[in-house]
Write a protein that holds these residues in place. Structure first.
Motif, PDB file in Angstrom:
ATOM      1  N   MET A  60      37.325  74.017  83.803  1.00 54.94           N
ATOM      2  CA  MET A  60      38.389  74.937  84.181  1.00 54.94           C
ATOM      3  C   MET A  60      38.607  74.960  85.695  1.00 54.94           C
ATOM      4  SD  MET A  60      37.790  78.159  81.630  1.00 54.94           S
ATOM      5  CE  MET A  60      38.676  78.189  80.049  1.00 54.94           C
ATOM      6  N   LEU A  61      37.519  74.952  86.449  1.00 57.65           N
ATOM      7  CA  LEU A  61      37.639  74.983  87.907  1.00 57.65           C
ATOM      8  C   LEU A  61      38.229  73.697  88.465  1.00 57.65           C
ATOM      9  CD1 LEU A  61      34.332  76.771  88.919  1.00 57.65           C
ATOM     10  CD2 LEU A  61      36.650  77.552  89.440  1.00 57.65           C
ATOM     11  N   THR A  62      38.075  72.606  87.758  1.00 52.02           N
ATOM     12  CA  THR A  62      38.632  71.331  88.216  1.00 52.02           C
ATOM     13  C   THR A  62      39.934  70.981  87.501  1.00 52.02           C
ATOM     14  OG1 THR A  62      37.199  70.169  86.638  1.00 52.02           O
ATOM     15  CG2 THR A  62      36.394  70.374  88.899  1.00 52.02           C
ATOM     16  N   GLY A  63      40.399  71.863  86.620  1.00 51.19           N
ATOM     17  CA  GLY A  63      41.649  71.616  85.900  1.00 51.19           C
ATOM     18  C   GLY A  63      41.562  70.468  84.935  1.00 51.19           C
ATOM     19  N   GLU A  64      40.404  70.315  84.279  1.00 48.50           N
ATOM     20  CA  GLU A  64      40.196  69.215  83.351  1.00 48.50           C
ATOM     21  C   GLU A  64      39.960  69.736  81.938  1.00 48.50           C
ATOM     22  OE1 GLU A  64      40.615  66.061  83.777  1.00 48.50           O
ATOM     23  OE2 GLU A  64      41.054  66.201  85.906  1.00 48.50           O
ATOM     24  N   HIS A  65      39.738  68.816  81.011  1.00 50.96           N
ATOM     25  CA  HIS A  65      39.556  69.143  79.601  1.00 50.96           C
ATOM     26  C   HIS A  65      38.151  68.770  79.151  1.00 50.96           C
ATOM     27  CE1 HIS A  65      43.858  69.350  79.973  1.00 50.96           C
ATOM     28  NE2 HIS A  65      43.953  68.041  80.167  1.00 50.96           N
ATOM     29  N   ILE A  66      37.720  69.370  78.018  1.00 50.26           N
ATOM     30  CA  ILE A  66      36.372  69.114  77.515  1.00 50.26           C
ATOM     31  C   ILE A  66      36.410  68.896  76.012  1.00 50.26           C
ATOM     32  CG2 ILE A  66      35.930  71.615  77.388  1.00 50.26           C
ATOM     33  CD1 ILE A  66      32.932  70.900  77.901  1.00 50.26           C
ATOM     34  N   LEU A  67      35.596  67.935  75.563  1.00 47.24           N
ATOM     35  CA  LEU A  67      35.474  67.608  74.150  1.00 47.24           C
ATOM     36  C   LEU A  67      34.104  68.050  73.655  1.00 47.24           C
ATOM     37  CD1 LEU A  67      36.546  66.113  71.580  1.00 47.24           C
ATOM     38  CD2 LEU A  67      35.377  64.077  72.457  1.00 47.24           C
ATOM     39  N   LEU A  68      34.088  68.846  72.584  1.00 41.17           N
ATOM     40  CA  LEU A  68      32.852  69.318  71.970  1.00 41.17           C
ATOM     41  C   LEU A  68      32.652  68.598  70.644  1.00 41.17           C
ATOM     42  CD1 LEU A  68      33.366  73.171  72.491  1.00 41.17           C
ATOM     43  CD2 LEU A  68      32.329  71.533  74.076  1.00 41.17           C
ATOM     44  N   GLU A  69      31.530  67.931  70.488  1.00 43.15           N
ATOM     45  CA  GLU A  69      31.222  67.239  69.238  1.00 43.15           C
ATOM     46  C   GLU A  69      29.985  67.846  68.611  1.00 43.15           C
ATOM     47  OE1 GLU A  69      29.831  62.837  67.551  1.00 43.15           O
ATOM     48  OE2 GLU A  69      30.197  63.132  69.714  1.00 43.15           O
ATOM     49  N   SER A  70      30.044  68.117  67.322  1.00 48.63           N
ATOM     50  CA  SER A  70      28.870  68.630  66.619  1.00 48.63           C
ATOM     51  C   SER A  70      29.122  68.578  65.124  1.00 48.63           C
ATOM     52  CB  SER A  70      28.582  70.085  67.030  1.00 48.63           C
ATOM     53  OG  SER A  70      29.500  70.971  66.398  1.00 48.63           O
ATOM     54  N   ARG A  71      28.111  68.882  64.366  1.00 52.44           N
ATOM     55  CA  ARG A  71      28.278  69.027  62.929  1.00 52.44           C
ATOM     56  C   ARG A  71      29.013  70.336  62.636  1.00 52.44           C
ATOM     57  NH1 ARG A  71      22.770  67.436  59.866  1.00 52.44           N
ATOM     58  NH2 ARG A  71      24.264  67.499  58.134  1.00 52.44           N
ATOM     59  N   THR A  72      29.477  70.471  61.408  1.00 51.36           N
ATOM     60  CA  THR A  72      30.209  71.662  61.016  1.00 51.36           C
ATOM     61  C   THR A  72      29.336  72.911  61.120  1.00 51.36           C
ATOM     62  OG1 THR A  72      31.504  70.342  59.482  1.00 51.36           O
ATOM     63  CG2 THR A  72      31.528  72.710  59.133  1.00 51.36           C
ATOM     64  N   GLY A  73      29.941  74.020  61.563  1.00 54.88           N
ATOM     65  CA  GLY A  73      29.268  75.311  61.554  1.00 54.88           C
ATOM     66  C   GLY A  73      28.344  75.586  62.703  1.00 54.88           C
ATOM     67  N   VAL A  74      28.449  74.831  63.783  1.00 55.86           N
ATOM     68  CA  VAL A  74      27.548  75.007  64.921  1.00 55.86           C
ATOM     69  C   VAL A  74      28.100  76.013  65.936  1.00 55.86           C
ATOM     70  CG1 VAL A  74      26.431  73.769  66.842  1.00 55.86           C
ATOM     71  CG2 VAL A  74      26.518  72.747  64.590  1.00 55.86           C
ATOM     72  N   GLY A  75      29.360  76.401  65.800  1.00 63.70           N
ATOM     73  CA  GLY A  75      29.905  77.444  66.661  1.00 63.70           C
ATOM     74  C   GLY A  75      30.849  76.966  67.745  1.00 63.70           C
ATOM     75  N   LYS A  76      31.466  75.814  67.549  1.00 69.02           N
ATOM     76  CA  LYS A  76      32.400  75.296  68.561  1.00 69.02           C
ATOM     77  C   LYS A  76      33.600  76.231  68.739  1.00 69.02           C
ATOM     78  CE  LYS A  76      33.047  71.381  66.386  1.00 69.02           C
ATOM     79  NZ  LYS A  76      32.124  71.535  65.237  1.00 69.02           N
ATOM     80  N   THR A  77      34.135  76.714  67.619  1.00 67.08           N
ATOM     81  CA  THR A  77      35.307  77.589  67.685  1.00 67.08           C
ATOM     82  C   THR A  77      34.963  78.911  68.352  1.00 67.08           C
ATOM     83  OG1 THR A  77      36.221  76.590  65.678  1.00 67.08           O
ATOM     84  CG2 THR A  77      37.093  78.735  66.323  1.00 67.08           C
ATOM     85  N   LEU A  78      33.825  79.487  67.997  1.00 70.33           N
ATOM     86  CA  LEU A  78      33.391  80.731  68.630  1.00 70.33           C
ATOM     87  C   LEU A  78      33.230  80.552  70.132  1.00 70.33           C
ATOM     88  CD1 LEU A  78      32.260  83.621  68.633  1.00 70.33           C
ATOM     89  CD2 LEU A  78      30.012  82.643  68.078  1.00 70.33           C
ATOM     90  N   LEU A  79      32.647  79.442  70.537  1.00 72.51           N
ATOM     91  CA  LEU A  79      32.447  79.171  71.962  1.00 72.51           C
ATOM     92  C   LEU A  79      33.779  79.124  72.688  1.00 72.51           C
ATOM     93  CD1 LEU A  79      30.784  78.368  74.425  1.00 72.51           C
ATOM     94  CD2 LEU A  79      30.720  76.025  73.553  1.00 72.51           C
ATOM     95  N   ALA A  80      34.747  78.378  72.149  1.00 72.50           N
ATOM     96  CA  ALA A  80      36.058  78.272  72.784  1.00 72.50           C
ATOM     97  C   ALA A  80      36.761  79.629  72.836  1.00 72.50           C
ATOM     98  CB  ALA A  80      36.921  77.261  72.034  1.00 72.50           C
ATOM     99  N   GLU A  81      36.709  80.371  71.729  1.00 69.77           N
ATOM    100  CA  GLU A  81      37.385  81.674  71.695  1.00 69.77           C
ATOM    101  C   GLU A  81      36.749  82.659  72.665  1.00 69.77           C
ATOM    102  OE1 GLU A  81      37.369  82.944  67.652  1.00 69.77           O
ATOM    103  OE2 GLU A  81      39.095  81.685  67.100  1.00 69.77           O
ATOM    104  N   GLN A  82      35.420  82.619  72.790  1.00 69.58           N
ATOM    105  CA  GLN A  82      34.763  83.539  73.724  1.00 69.58           C
ATOM    106  C   GLN A  82      35.089  83.195  75.173  1.00 69.58           C
ATOM    107  OE1 GLN A  82      32.654  86.451  72.797  1.00 69.58           O
ATOM    108  NE2 GLN A  82      33.638  86.675  74.785  1.00 69.58           N
ATOM    109  N   VAL A  83      35.176  81.909  75.486  1.00 70.71           N
ATOM    110  CA  VAL A  83      35.557  81.504  76.849  1.00 70.71           C
ATOM    111  C   VAL A  83      36.972  81.970  77.157  1.00 70.71           C
ATOM    112  CG1 VAL A  83      36.097  79.535  78.325  1.00 70.71           C
ATOM    113  CG2 VAL A  83      33.979  79.537  77.000  1.00 70.71           C
TER     114      VAL A  83
END
Length: 453
Positions: A60-83
């Motif tokens: 965010m500070l550098t104006g870039e994007h990030i890719l999160l890879e994991s198995r299902t149900g590890v909390g990627k969506t929660l992490l993004a929503e909380q940020v």
């Protein structure tokens, strides 16, 4: 707390008009404190994801994007929503990718009147184009046609579809996936996501207990923080990090830039050596490892971002190891260890051999030669008016001790710079190469003044 400058004015528009950044009116210390508090809040809320949270805020500070890879149900969506919940004044676009989707899912529906005229014009209202933040779940489920259409939006922040060209407000996109799908298009897409993380499921009983506690409190939902960051403050911080705010400059010295590049190159070589030695290991993930010039340049922004979050106006060599957050995939400990080893190896070599002093002197000479090359009229001025970098053993100090500085002629300047360069005996192969480049540069700079010798 872990280590680690918006409004609806597009981030690229702000850069083109620095006066709109409002540097004088901003409490930079409060912005820094707010971002660090947000990092700590998310790290407490999303258990055992400290490194990934750092990555996201650096993106965010550098104006870039990030890719999160994991198995299902590890909390990627929660992490993004909380940020995203940590900010106010930003529009958020969310989508679950699928193979059936077309580009209008991301860019807005096609205008029928324009379509009748044979033109593809999207109504971008409410789309990713007009959003500051985006979350794309299962991004590799999207077809290549749609992913290709996203490339310019993610990189150039511009919707380019046929005759339609629309500036985008996109600041940062977080994408999530359960797998990697490799093709010509997805490789180009991966290059748009400079930050990458592989998130492992937590099997440790302690962390599972902590996760259960959080679930009992909030039922797995993102929560409202006690205080939010204004999006225009984040955009301002991003401009500071990219060096676009004249009133708030974070310095990265030439020798730090040079040394950082050496570390990055060393790491790249070591990663490829590892790939060739152990090609069967799936987590090594590719046939070769390549750090693009764009990614290497972005490393400078990451260094400034780290300095910014520490309230400093200059980056330090000790910040370089944190570049693993950009150059390595978070969650793969071996990559982080290898990058740290590259840094430690070169740091020890340069400290023991006195190479840092030599590097500063050689880069100071390069600066002098660059000035002479840009402005030939300086050839007739005394050497004391040319030096712009102070070093332990500067060119002027050396000249006073040897050939003198009173003669302003080009012939004398050449004798000085050649003599000074020959007085340096490089202790590393990298510095020997740098010295050779400067020998050639001297010939080029003084080529038009050969008649004076």
């Amino acid at each position: 707390m872990s280590e680690i400058k918006t409004s609806t004015i597009p981030i690229r528009e702000l850069s083109a008009n620095p006066s709109r950044n409002g540097a004088a009116a901003r409490d930079t210390s409060a912005i820094i404190a707010g971002i660090n508090d947000a990092i700590e809040f998310v790290q407490e809320r999303v258990v055992n994801r400290e490194e990934v949270v750092e990555q996201i805020f650096l993106a965010m500070l550098t104006g870039e994007h990030i890719l999160l890879e994991s198995r299902t149900g590890v909390g990627k969506t929660l992490l993004a929503e909380q940020v995203f919940r940590m900010f106010e004044g930003a529009r958020i676009f969310k989508v679950q990718a699928s193979k059936e989707q077309q580009p209008d899912t991301y860019f807005g529906g096609l205008l029928l009147d324009e379509l009748k005229q044979g033109r593809l014009i999207h109504n971008t209202e409410g789309s990713l184009v007009e959003s500051e933040f985006g979350f794309i779940d299962e991004i590799f489920d999207a077809n290549d046609y749609t992913l290709r259409a996203l490339l310019s939006l993610l990189n150039e922040r511009e919707l380019i579809r046929g005759v339609q060209r629309v500036h985008s407000n996109v600041h940062t996109v977080i994408a999530a996936t359960n797998y990697l799908r490799l093709s010509e298009i997805t490789e180009a897409l991966l290059d748009r996501f400079l930050f990458k993380a592989l998130i492992h499921p937590d099997k440790d009983a302690f962390y599972q207990y902590k996760i259960s506690q959080q679930y009992l409190k909030n039922l797995g939902n993102a929560i409202e923080p006690p205080k939010k960051i204004r999006y225009d403050d984040l955009a301002y911080a991003a401009h500071v990090v990219r060096g676009e705010v004249p009133e708030y400059q974070i310095q990265v010295t030439p020798d730090l830039v040079y040394f950082m590049n050496l570390v990055v190159r060393h790491y790249e070589v070591q990663r490829n050596r590892l790939l060739h030695e152990r090609p069967h290991e799936a987590h090594l993930r590719s046939k070769d490892f390549y750090i693009s010039p764009r990614t290497q340049a972005k490393s400078l922004d990451v260094l400034r971002a780290i300095a910014f979050l520490h309230g400093r106006v200059s980056a330090e060599k000790a910040d370089i190891p944190k570049l693993h957050l950009l150059l390595c995939t978070a969650g793969i400990a071996e990559e982080k260890t290898l990058f740290q080893r590259s840094y430690d190896t070169l740091m020890q070599l340069y400290q023991v051999s006195g190479a840092f002093d030599q590097l500063s002197a050689l880069l100071m000479l390069d600066d002098v030669l660059s000035r002479l090359r840009r402005d030939p009229s300086l050839m007739s001025k005394p050497l004391t008016e040319l030096e712009g970098v102070s070093t332990k053993r500067s060119l002027v100090a050396w000249a006073k001790e040897t050939l003198g500085v009173t003669d302003p002629s080009a012939a004398h300047k050449r004798r000085l710079v050649e003599g000074f360069l020959q007085s340096i005996h490089p202790t590393t192969e990298d510095l020997k190469t740098l010295k050779s480049h400067l020998e050639q540069e001297i010939k080029i700079v003084f080529a038009d003044h050969v008649e004076h010798f």
